[in-house]
Design a protein around this motif. Structure first.
Motif, PDB file in Angstrom:
ATOM      1  N   UNK A 161      35.391  45.322  43.931  1.00 49.96           N
ATOM      2  CA  UNK A 161      36.513  45.815  44.734  1.00 49.96           C
ATOM      3  C   UNK A 161      36.276  47.238  45.236  1.00 49.96           C
ATOM      4  N   UNK A 162      35.504  48.017  44.489  1.00 51.09           N
ATOM      5  CA  UNK A 162      35.147  49.349  44.980  1.00 51.09           C
ATOM      6  C   UNK A 162      34.265  49.237  46.224  1.00 51.09           C
ATOM      7  N   UNK A 163      33.363  48.246  46.221  1.00 52.58           N
ATOM      8  CA  UNK A 163      32.508  48.029  47.395  1.00 52.58           C
ATOM      9  C   UNK A 163      33.351  47.633  48.601  1.00 52.58           C
ATOM     10  N   UNK A 164      34.367  46.800  48.373  1.00 51.16           N
ATOM     11  CA  UNK A 164      35.244  46.391  49.470  1.00 51.16           C
ATOM     12  C   UNK A 164      36.110  47.558  49.929  1.00 51.16           C
ATOM     13  N   UNK A 165      36.480  48.424  48.987  1.00 55.17           N
ATOM     14  CA  UNK A 165      37.224  49.642  49.333  1.00 55.17           C
ATOM     15  C   UNK A 165      36.391  50.513  50.277  1.00 55.17           C
ATOM     16  N   UNK A 166      35.099  50.640  49.969  1.00 57.45           N
ATOM     17  CA  UNK A 166      34.233  51.491  50.789  1.00 57.45           C
ATOM     18  C   UNK A 166      34.018  50.911  52.177  1.00 57.45           C
ATOM     19  N   UNK A 167      34.013  49.583  52.276  1.00 60.03           N
ATOM     20  CA  UNK A 167      33.760  48.951  53.572  1.00 60.03           C
ATOM     21  C   UNK A 167      35.033  48.717  54.390  1.00 60.03           C
ATOM     22  N   UNK A 168      36.199  48.917  53.755  1.00 64.34           N
ATOM     23  CA  UNK A 168      37.468  48.703  54.468  1.00 64.34           C
ATOM     24  C   UNK A 168      37.615  49.713  55.603  1.00 64.34           C
ATOM     25  N   UNK A 169      38.228  49.254  56.717  1.00 56.99           N
ATOM     26  CA  UNK A 169      38.291  50.093  57.910  1.00 56.99           C
ATOM     27  C   UNK A 169      39.666  50.683  58.194  1.00 56.99           C
ATOM     28  N   UNK A 170      40.665  50.303  57.400  1.00 60.58           N
ATOM     29  CA  UNK A 170      41.978  50.925  57.616  1.00 60.58           C
ATOM     30  C   UNK A 170      42.546  51.408  56.292  1.00 60.58           C
ATOM     31  N   UNK A 171      43.493  52.322  56.379  1.00 59.99           N
ATOM     32  CA  UNK A 171      44.023  53.000  55.205  1.00 59.99           C
ATOM     33  C   UNK A 171      44.710  52.053  54.245  1.00 59.99           C
ATOM     34  N   UNK A 172      45.485  51.091  54.771  1.00 57.56           N
ATOM     35  CA  UNK A 172      46.196  50.149  53.906  1.00 57.56           C
ATOM     36  C   UNK A 172      45.217  49.317  53.086  1.00 57.56           C
ATOM     37  N   UNK A 173      44.182  48.804  53.728  1.00 58.32           N
ATOM     38  CA  UNK A 173      43.176  48.015  53.009  1.00 58.32           C
ATOM     39  C   UNK A 173      42.506  48.858  51.932  1.00 58.32           C
ATOM     40  N   UNK A 174      42.202  50.101  52.249  1.00 56.91           N
ATOM     41  CA  UNK A 174      41.574  50.989  51.272  1.00 56.91           C
ATOM     42  C   UNK A 174      42.487  51.198  50.060  1.00 56.91           C
ATOM     43  N   UNK A 175      43.776  51.381  50.313  1.00 56.35           N
ATOM     44  CA  UNK A 175      44.728  51.573  49.223  1.00 56.35           C
ATOM     45  C   UNK A 175      44.828  50.324  48.347  1.00 56.35           C
ATOM     46  N   UNK A 176      44.832  49.142  48.977  1.00 56.09           N
ATOM     47  CA  UNK A 176      44.930  47.883  48.236  1.00 56.09           C
ATOM     48  C   UNK A 176      43.699  47.688  47.351  1.00 56.09           C
ATOM     49  N   UNK A 177      42.512  47.905  47.931  1.00 54.46           N
ATOM     50  CA  UNK A 177      41.282  47.702  47.158  1.00 54.46           C
ATOM     51  C   UNK A 177      41.114  48.764  46.075  1.00 54.46           C
ATOM     52  N   UNK A 178      41.560  49.972  46.357  1.00 55.48           N
ATOM     53  CA  UNK A 178      41.485  51.036  45.350  1.00 55.48           C
ATOM     54  C   UNK A 178      42.367  50.700  44.145  1.00 55.48           C
ATOM     55  N   UNK A 179      43.578  50.232  44.434  1.00 52.99           N
ATOM     56  CA  UNK A 179      44.492  49.830  43.355  1.00 52.99           C
ATOM     57  C   UNK A 179      43.908  48.662  42.564  1.00 52.99           C
ATOM     58  N   UNK A 180      43.358  47.686  43.282  1.00 55.23           N
ATOM     59  CA  UNK A 180      42.783  46.509  42.624  1.00 55.23           C
ATOM     60  C   UNK A 180      41.634  46.906  41.703  1.00 55.23           C
ATOM     61  N   UNK A 181      40.770  47.797  42.198  1.00 56.88           N
ATOM     62  CA  UNK A 181      39.629  48.249  41.396  1.00 56.88           C
ATOM     63  C   UNK A 181      40.099  48.946  40.121  1.00 56.88           C
ATOM     64  N   UNK A 182      41.121  49.793  40.257  1.00 58.08           N
ATOM     65  CA  UNK A 182      41.640  50.526  39.095  1.00 58.08           C
ATOM     66  C   UNK A 182      42.231  49.579  38.051  1.00 58.08           C
ATOM     67  N   UNK A 183      43.051  48.633  38.500  1.00 59.51           N
ATOM     68  CA  UNK A 183      43.742  47.743  37.558  1.00 59.51           C
ATOM     69  C   UNK A 183      42.812  46.709  36.939  1.00 59.51           C
ATOM     70  N   UNK A 184      41.876  46.177  37.727  1.00 59.48           N
ATOM     71  CA  UNK A 184      40.964  45.177  37.162  1.00 59.48           C
ATOM     72  C   UNK A 184      39.986  45.846  36.205  1.00 59.48           C
ATOM     73  N   UNK A 185      39.656  47.104  36.451  1.00 61.51           N
ATOM     74  CA  UNK A 185      38.803  47.851  35.512  1.00 61.51           C
ATOM     75  C   UNK A 185      39.513  48.013  34.170  1.00 61.51           C
ATOM     76  N   UNK A 186      40.790  48.342  34.247  1.00 57.89           N
ATOM     77  CA  UNK A 186      41.575  48.486  33.022  1.00 57.89           C
ATOM     78  C   UNK A 186      41.590  47.175  32.244  1.00 57.89           C
ATOM     79  N   UNK A 187      41.735  46.061  32.949  1.00 49.21           N
ATOM     80  CA  UNK A 187      41.787  44.748  32.315  1.00 49.21           C
ATOM     81  C   UNK A 187      40.453  44.384  31.671  1.00 49.21           C
ATOM     82  N   UNK A 188      39.356  44.543  32.415  1.00 46.21           N
ATOM     83  CA  UNK A 188      38.060  44.146  31.870  1.00 46.21           C
ATOM     84  C   UNK A 188      37.598  45.094  30.768  1.00 46.21           C
ATOM     85  N   UNK A 189      37.957  46.363  30.856  1.00 46.32           N
ATOM     86  CA  UNK A 189      37.599  47.299  29.784  1.00 46.32           C
ATOM     87  C   UNK A 189      38.344  46.976  28.501  1.00 46.32           C
ATOM     88  N   UNK A 190      39.612  46.588  28.635  1.00 50.66           N
ATOM     89  CA  UNK A 190      40.391  46.193  27.457  1.00 50.66           C
ATOM     90  C   UNK A 190      39.810  44.940  26.825  1.00 50.66           C
TER      91      UNK A 190
END
Length: 394
Positions: free
Chosen positions: A149-178
């Motif tokens: 999701x971080x890779x998709x965040x970097x390739x996203x071309x608009x602010x909303x998409x970047x915010x969505x992928x950034x949030x997804x990366x943060x939350x899924x990281x928390x889940x997989x780390x737990x």
């Protein structure tokens, strides 16, 4: 030994690479005589008959592009309300929790396997039951999800998409780390992923996933009529795969001679229809092996993603020459000859043309190349079986 296998989509139909990978583990566990109960969802509209050991939680529209227009909005709302990753929300349900509770209360499972970080929300229930059930928890990490999701965040071309992928990366990281921190073992598919999870859990093991196909020289020899030059197959509904296909047509295709025939198979690339004169889009094909056998060379243009690509292993099983990016070959080492790696679009195109020129092997050479592939795949499968057997007994 009784094993509870908790996953997202019931994998026995093996419609995607992730499902094929999950079913590979289940098959080995059952072959070793373990009693495996698999819990997960059916795809909405799926008519496949469930296996005796499968518990169907319900039906879900798994791929966003197949859902109604309202579904993504509801999933995002639920995601925000529950503070869950968007990719987890469609699998969260009171029915799933109720079934797991019932199974844990009814039987003593020596091992509970959590397949995919997307159901990491089940950890609270498992840790509560683990106190008196004493189940060993194993986390199957198909990849390091947050990096995708971080890779998709970097390739996203608009602010909303970047915010969505950034949030997804943060939350899924928390889940997989737990999941990694509470698990007795973490099973991964690449050295890169294992290195990441090893920092959280020293019992992180790499498994060399086998191909889902059985190589057949007779089938390859009889079906291969050189119907087209380059074959590309994948599940393009997954954005990571789609990015690779778009990269191919945006950067590699312009470098190829226009007389070369190309066919693309798999759902999610309808935009290719009638787009290029020498390109035919076939959509979903029921037999991937038959599709590949009709091409001279297989192209695997992956540019992002994690874990091991089953389609790369299946392409190796086809016995045909392959051109792949380094990303497509992640987690696959010591691959056979005529599997070529291309780093740049120019190199990818040049290597395809070069292999097309030498693809008409003699019968003797074809046999030798096929035998090399077969031995490589058999060795990989045996290593996988051995590792699963050893890991489950530790």
């Amino acid at each position: 030994m009784k094993i509870l296998y908790l996953t997202t989509v019931l994998p026995s139909s093996k419609k995607t690479g992730g499902e094929i990978a999950s079913q590979s583990f289940i098959d080995v566990l059952e072959q070793n005589g373990h009693e495996v109960v698999v819990v997960g969802y059916h795809r909405l509209g799926d008519t496949d008959v469930k296996k005796a050991n499968e518990v169907v939680v319900g039906a879900r529209c798994i791929e966003t592009h197949n859902s109604t227009r309202l579904s993504p909005v509801l999933w995002m709302g639920s995601s925000l309300l529950r503070n869950l990753p968007y990719s987890s929300t469609k699998y969260y349900s009171s029915e799933y929790i109720g079934i797991v509770n019932l199974l844990l209360d009814r039987d003593n499972y020596e091992i509970v396997i959590i397949d995919h970080a997307q159901i990491g929300w089940i950890t609270n229930l498992l840790t509560q039951n683990q106190i008196h059930k004493k189940s060993k928890i194993i986390f199957v990490a198909h990849n390091v999800e947050h990096e995708v999701y971080l890779a998709q965040y970097r390739s996203a071309r608009n602010l909303l998409s970047k915010q969505i992928y950034s949030r997804e990366a943060h939350l899924i990281k928390k889940s997989e780390d737990t999941l990694a921190s509470i698990a007795h073992q973490v099973w991964t598919f690449t050295q890169h992923d294992s290195k990441y999870f090893h920092a959280l859990n020293p019992h992180s093991t790499v498994f060399d996933l086998p191909s889902s196909l059985t190589p057949s020289y007779k089938r390859l020899h009889h079906q291969s009529q050189n119907k087209f030059d380059i074959g590309i197959i994948g599940s393009w509904t997954w954005k990571a795969n789609l990015l690779g296909l778009k990269w191919f047509f945006e950067t590699v295709y312009p470098c190829l001679p226009k007389h070369i025939s190309i066919r693309v198979a798999g759902k999610g690339a309808e935009w290719l229809r009638d787009e290029y004169a020498n390109v035919e889009y076939c959509g979903f094909v029921p037999d991937a092996q038959a599709f590949m056998a009709q091409s001279k060379v297989i192209a695997i243009p992956s540019v992002t993603g994690g874990g091991v690509q089953i389609k790369t292993l299946d392409a190796i099983a086809s016995g045909l020459p392959i051109v792949a990016t380094p990303t497509a070959l992640r987690g696959i080492l010591g691959y056979p000859s005529f599997v070529k790696v291309a780093l740049t679009p120019d190199e990818f195109a040049y290597t395809l043309v070069d292999l097309l020129e030498v693809s008409n092997f003699s019968e003797d050479t074809s046999h030798k190349l096929f035998d090399e592939r077969l031995q490589w795949l058999q060795s990989r499968k045996q290593k996988f079986v051995t590792k699963v057997t050893n890991a489950i007994n530790n």
